[in-house]
Design an enzyme around this catalytic site. Sequence first.
Site, PDB file in Angstrom:
ATOM      1  N   VAL A   1      17.595 -31.366 -36.166  1.00  0.00           N
ATOM      2  CA  VAL A   1      16.876 -30.155 -35.486  1.00  0.00           C
ATOM      3  C   VAL A   1      17.039 -29.248 -36.597  1.00  0.00           C
ATOM      4  O   VAL A   1      16.523 -28.239 -36.505  1.00  0.00           O
ATOM      5  CB  VAL A   1      17.376 -29.912 -34.182  1.00  0.00           C
ATOM      6  CG1 VAL A   1      17.148 -30.825 -33.116  1.00  0.00           C
ATOM      7  CG2 VAL A   1      18.873 -29.445 -34.291  1.00  0.00           C
TER       8      VAL A   1
ATOM      9  N   ASN B   1      20.036 -28.845 -26.226  1.00  0.00           N
ATOM     10  CA  ASN B   1      21.195 -29.200 -26.002  1.00  0.00           C
ATOM     11  C   ASN B   1      22.129 -29.770 -27.221  1.00  0.00           C
ATOM     12  O   ASN B   1      23.409 -29.654 -27.223  1.00  0.00           O
ATOM     13  CB  ASN B   1      21.363 -30.453 -25.070  1.00  0.00           C
ATOM     14  CG  ASN B   1      22.566 -31.137 -24.794  1.00  0.00           C
ATOM     15  OD1 ASN B   1      23.430 -30.339 -23.956  1.00  0.00           O
ATOM     16  ND2 ASN B   1      22.809 -32.156 -25.304  1.00  0.00           N
TER      17      ASN B   1
ATOM     18  N   SER C   1      27.597 -21.644 -24.488  1.00  0.00           N
ATOM     19  CA  SER C   1      29.060 -21.773 -24.073  1.00  0.00           C
ATOM     20  C   SER C   1      30.007 -20.601 -23.791  1.00  0.00           C
ATOM     21  O   SER C   1      29.499 -19.487 -24.244  1.00  0.00           O
ATOM     22  CB  SER C   1      29.869 -22.439 -25.415  1.00  0.00           C
ATOM     23  OG  SER C   1      31.163 -22.671 -25.204  1.00  0.00           O
TER      24      SER C   1
ATOM     25  N   TYR D   1      31.331 -21.951 -34.388  1.00  0.00           N
ATOM     26  CA  TYR D   1      30.805 -22.308 -33.218  1.00  0.00           C
ATOM     27  C   TYR D   1      30.561 -21.026 -32.316  1.00  0.00           C
ATOM     28  O   TYR D   1      29.461 -20.950 -31.314  1.00  0.00           O
ATOM     29  CB  TYR D   1      31.891 -23.158 -32.486  1.00  0.00           C
ATOM     30  CG  TYR D   1      31.236 -23.937 -31.315  1.00  0.00           C
ATOM     31  CD1 TYR D   1      30.478 -24.786 -31.214  1.00  0.00           C
ATOM     32  CD2 TYR D   1      31.794 -23.573 -29.952  1.00  0.00           C
ATOM     33  CE1 TYR D   1      29.913 -25.500 -30.115  1.00  0.00           C
ATOM     34  CE2 TYR D   1      31.321 -24.020 -28.716  1.00  0.00           C
ATOM     35  CZ  TYR D   1      30.249 -25.103 -28.945  1.00  0.00           C
ATOM     36  OH  TYR D   1      30.146 -25.663 -27.860  1.00  0.00           O
ATOM     37  N   ALA D   2      31.472 -20.215 -31.974  1.00  0.00           N
ATOM     38  CA  ALA D   2      31.384 -18.833 -31.193  1.00  0.00           C
ATOM     39  C   ALA D   2      30.191 -18.238 -31.709  1.00  0.00           C
ATOM     40  O   ALA D   2      29.438 -17.579 -30.670  1.00  0.00           O
ATOM     41  CB  ALA D   2      32.662 -18.218 -31.233  1.00  0.00           C
TER      42      ALA D   2
ATOM     43  N   LYS E   1      26.891 -19.750 -30.669  1.00  0.00           N
ATOM     44  CA  LYS E   1      26.686 -19.758 -28.873  1.00  0.00           C
ATOM     45  C   LYS E   1      26.260 -18.253 -28.656  1.00  0.00           C
ATOM     46  O   LYS E   1      25.596 -18.152 -27.835  1.00  0.00           O
ATOM     47  CB  LYS E   1      27.702 -20.387 -28.435  1.00  0.00           C
ATOM     48  CG  LYS E   1      27.916 -21.972 -28.487  1.00  0.00           C
ATOM     49  CD  LYS E   1      26.697 -22.700 -28.267  1.00  0.00           C
ATOM     50  CE  LYS E   1      26.978 -24.169 -28.659  1.00  0.00           C
ATOM     51  NZ  LYS E   1      25.531 -24.957 -28.300  1.00  0.00           N
TER      52      LYS E   1
ATOM     53  N   ILE F   1      34.528 -29.201 -20.518  1.00  0.00           N
ATOM     54  CA  ILE F   1      33.750 -30.449 -20.064  1.00  0.00           C
ATOM     55  C   ILE F   1      34.228 -31.842 -20.406  1.00  0.00           C
ATOM     56  O   ILE F   1      34.457 -31.912 -21.702  1.00  0.00           O
ATOM     57  CB  ILE F   1      32.272 -30.321 -20.126  1.00  0.00           C
ATOM     58  CG1 ILE F   1      31.626 -29.011 -19.663  1.00  0.00           C
ATOM     59  CG2 ILE F   1      31.486 -31.478 -19.509  1.00  0.00           C
ATOM     60  CD1 ILE F   1      31.897 -28.642 -18.217  1.00  0.00           C
TER      61      ILE F   1
END
Length: 241
Positions: free
Chosen positions: A58, A84, A136, A149-150, A153, A182
């Site tokens: 993507v 996702n 997230s 990552y933070a 998101k 999760i």
Amino acid sequence: MKLAGKVVIITGGAGGIGKEASVCFANEGAHVVVVDCDPQQVEKVANEVNGLGLAVDVSRRDQVDWMVSEVINRYGKIDVLINNAGITMDATLVKMTQEQWDRVISINQTGVFHCTQAVVPHMIREGAGRIINTSSIVGRMGNFGQTNYAASKAAVIAMTQTWAKELGRKGILVNAVAPGFIVTPMTEKMPESILQGMKEKIALRRLGQPRDVVNVYVFLASDEASYINGAVIPVDGGLSI
């Protein structure tokens, strides 16, 4: 079935939460397009759900444009896009490499932009559509060792709310889901002591299951969520309260 006849693209749809989503959406009657970067896993899951499997990175706009054209050629429309796909490449700020930063941003943030921008014109043509973005809790709370990552998101949340304002008048609803901890193949490899520490931070004292997240995806894609736009729904067992 809540989604009979709907055409649903699920990025990252061949593993973890995405695979669970592929199965659940197929069970709800949707035509599922499984999009992931692993050709073998894509084919396996697509066969399992009797859907269309497309191997796509993507972060590559040319591949995303090809993916959208394949879906339109096959089905003639796109009703739901679930952004996702996501990766982690963790390191503390002082140790994070440029490659780690760039790769996570390219998949988790730029990939969401690519897929949404490519899909939306077809939804505008139909006068309806659903965009569901996976953020997230880390995008709101931060997390040690996850600057990239933070940031990605948090950007997903900002894009969600911006697009909700831009596209709502065109009949397109844009919402985000913010999972907490999760159970996935990644967490299954963690030491029990680490997992126990994670559970103690959660009000429900347990990790979530992929189905907990996917249930919200299905709801947001259904007619039951026809007046929800620009929301960021936490699925974290109370971790963020």
